[in-house]
Design an enzyme around this catalytic site. Sequence first.
Site, short mmCIF file in Angstrom:
data_model
loop_
_atom_site.label_atom_id
_atom_site.label_comp_id
_atom_site.label_asym_id
_atom_site.label_seq_id
_atom_site.Cartn_x
_atom_site.Cartn_y
_atom_site.Cartn_z
N THR A 1 0.86 -1.19 0.00
CA THR A 1 0.00 0.00 0.00
C THR A 1 0.89 1.23 0.00
O THR A 1 2.12 1.14 -0.03
CB THR A 1 -0.92 0.03 1.23
OG1 THR A 1 -0.14 0.34 2.40
CG2 THR A 1 -1.61 -1.31 1.43
N CYS A 2 0.27 2.40 0.08
CA CYS A 2 1.05 3.63 0.09
C CYS A 2 1.87 3.78 1.36
O CYS A 2 2.88 4.50 1.37
CB CYS A 2 0.13 4.84 -0.09
SG CYS A 2 -1.14 5.00 1.20
N ARG B 1 2.84 0.94 3.44
CA ARG B 1 3.55 -0.25 3.90
C ARG B 1 3.75 -1.27 2.79
O ARG B 1 2.98 -1.33 1.83
CB ARG B 1 2.82 -0.91 5.07
CG ARG B 1 1.49 -1.55 4.73
CD ARG B 1 0.84 -2.18 5.95
NE ARG B 1 0.50 -1.17 6.94
CZ ARG B 1 1.10 -1.04 8.11
NH1 ARG B 1 2.08 -1.86 8.44
NH2 ARG B 1 0.74 -0.09 8.96
N SER C 1 -1.54 1.75 11.49
CA SER C 1 -1.67 2.66 10.35
C SER C 1 -1.17 4.05 10.70
O SER C 1 -1.11 4.44 11.87
CB SER C 1 -3.13 2.74 9.91
OG SER C 1 -3.61 1.49 9.49
N GLN D 1 -7.70 -3.76 2.21
CA GLN D 1 -6.45 -4.00 1.50
C GLN D 1 -5.85 -5.35 1.89
O GLN D 1 -5.32 -6.08 1.05
CB GLN D 1 -5.46 -2.87 1.79
CG GLN D 1 -5.88 -1.54 1.19
CD GLN D 1 -5.10 -0.35 1.75
OE1 GLN D 1 -4.58 -0.42 2.85
NE2 GLN D 1 -5.03 0.71 0.98
N GLY E 1 -9.91 4.86 -7.60
CA GLY E 1 -9.88 3.92 -6.50
C GLY E 1 -10.52 4.48 -5.24
O GLY E 1 -11.12 5.57 -5.25
N SER F 1 -9.34 7.96 -4.23
CA SER F 1 -9.92 9.01 -5.07
C SER F 1 -11.39 9.24 -4.74
O SER F 1 -11.86 10.39 -4.72
CB SER F 1 -9.78 8.63 -6.55
OG SER F 1 -8.42 8.51 -6.91
#
Length: 434
Positions: free
Chosen positions: A50-51, A53, A110, A121, A192, A195
Site C-alpha cells: 500500500t502507500c 507499507r 496505520s 487491502q 480507487g 480518489s
Amino acid sequence: MHYLNISFSHKNSTMEIREKLSYPDDEHLHACLSKLNESEAINETILISTCNRMEIFCSCSDIVLATQHIFEKLTARAEISIEELEGRADIFDDSSAIHHLFSVASSLDSMVVGETQIAGQLKDAFRFSYDKGHCGQKLARAMHNAFKCAAQVRNATDISSKPVSIASVAVAKLKSVLESVEGMKALVIGTGEMSEITAKHLVSNGADVYIMNRTKEKAFVLAQECGAKVLDFDQLSKAVNEFEILFTATSAPEPIITDEIIKSCEFDRYWFDLALPRDINYHKGERINLYQIDDLRTIVDENRGLREDEARKAHTIVGRSTVAFFEWLDTLNIEPMIKDIYSKAFEAAKIESDRVIKNKYIPKEYEQEIRKMSEQVIKRFLHDMTSKMRSVSQDSKSDMITGALQFLIKNEKQEIPDKYKCEHDLSIAQRGSK
C-alpha cells in the site's frame, strides 16, 4: 511451523524506500510471491503493498533461512543493499508476527489510527495470494482470525466511529491552508477508494470537482456517484496548468505528471500526491505547493492523540486475540483427539467385559482374553477412520472436521476438555442442541 512477518512501513522507511519495494500491479506481485515460495523454508506467503507499507507474511519451517531468502529477493528487486533492508525492516516471528498482523488489520499500526481502508487491502492481498495458490490453510487461519479481531476492535471501541483516511487527512490539510475550497476547481485523478473519498470530501465542501482516469467509464461511474464532472485523461497536460487543486492516486508504475507538461501559472496550485509509486515528479518552483503522503504527519499525529484512549482498549483486544489464536491452534492437533477416542473406546470395552463376567456370561478365568479381544476389535474398527483423520489434518476442511470431533468426544455434561476448546465449540454445540 512458524509465522514470519517482515514489515517496511511509514514507521521505519522513507517514501523512496517504500516506493522501490512497492508492487503496483498483479503481474509483478504474482512473480514476487512465486519467487518467495521457491524457498524450501517457506510454505505459504502473502504480500501487502500500500502507500504506507509493504509487508511479507509467511508460514515457514525455518525462520532464519526464510528471512534470508526474503531479503535476497527484495534486494534484487529494489536494488537496495541487504544491510539497509535489514536495518530498516521490522521482523516479527510466531506470536509477535500474529500480534502485528492483528494490529495491522485493526488499523492500530496505520499512519491514521482507526482508518478503515487497511482491512479491505489486507483482504484483497489474502484473496489474491490464495486464489493464485501462494497461500493455503496455515495463513488462512491467521488471516480469518485477524479479520475477526479487527471486527471486535471496531465493535468494542470508538476508534473507527468517525472513519478517517489519508485522503480525508489530505483534504483537511488543504482546508487548513486555504480555509475554504468552495467554488475552486479541483481535479481528482484515479478512481480507487482513495480518489472516491477525496472526491466526496471536496464536493461536500463546495469544490467544483472533475474526475480523470485512463478508463473513462470508471471515471463516469465515480463522477455520477460523487456529483462531479468527467475530464478525458488525454487532457492531463492541459489540466495540470488550469486547476487550482489536484489530487492524484493512481496505480501507474511511473509518474504521470512531470516537468515536461508543467507550465508557469499566475495562480497558486495545491497538489496532493497520494500514490505509491508517486504520480508527480517535478523540480520546478512554479507556485506549486506539493504534498505527499509523508507530509501529512502533523494532522496524523493530532488524530493519534485524540484516539489514544480508544487505541489502548484496542491493543488489549489484540493481545487477548493473539493468545486465543495460539490456544486455538493447539486444539487442532489431531493426535490427542485420536488418543482420547481410543481411551474412551477401551474404557467402554472394560466396562462391558466387567459386566459380562460379573453376570457370569463368561467365566472369570477368561477375563484377560476377553479384554484383549475387545481392544483388538476396537483397534481394527478404528484403524481406517483414524488413518483418514490423520490424512485430512492438513486439508483446508480440517478445522471443520476437528470441530466435529471435539463435539463427538465431549463428555455427558456437554463439557469439552480445556485442551480441546476452540471457537467452534459454542457454535457446534448450539447447532446440536436445536
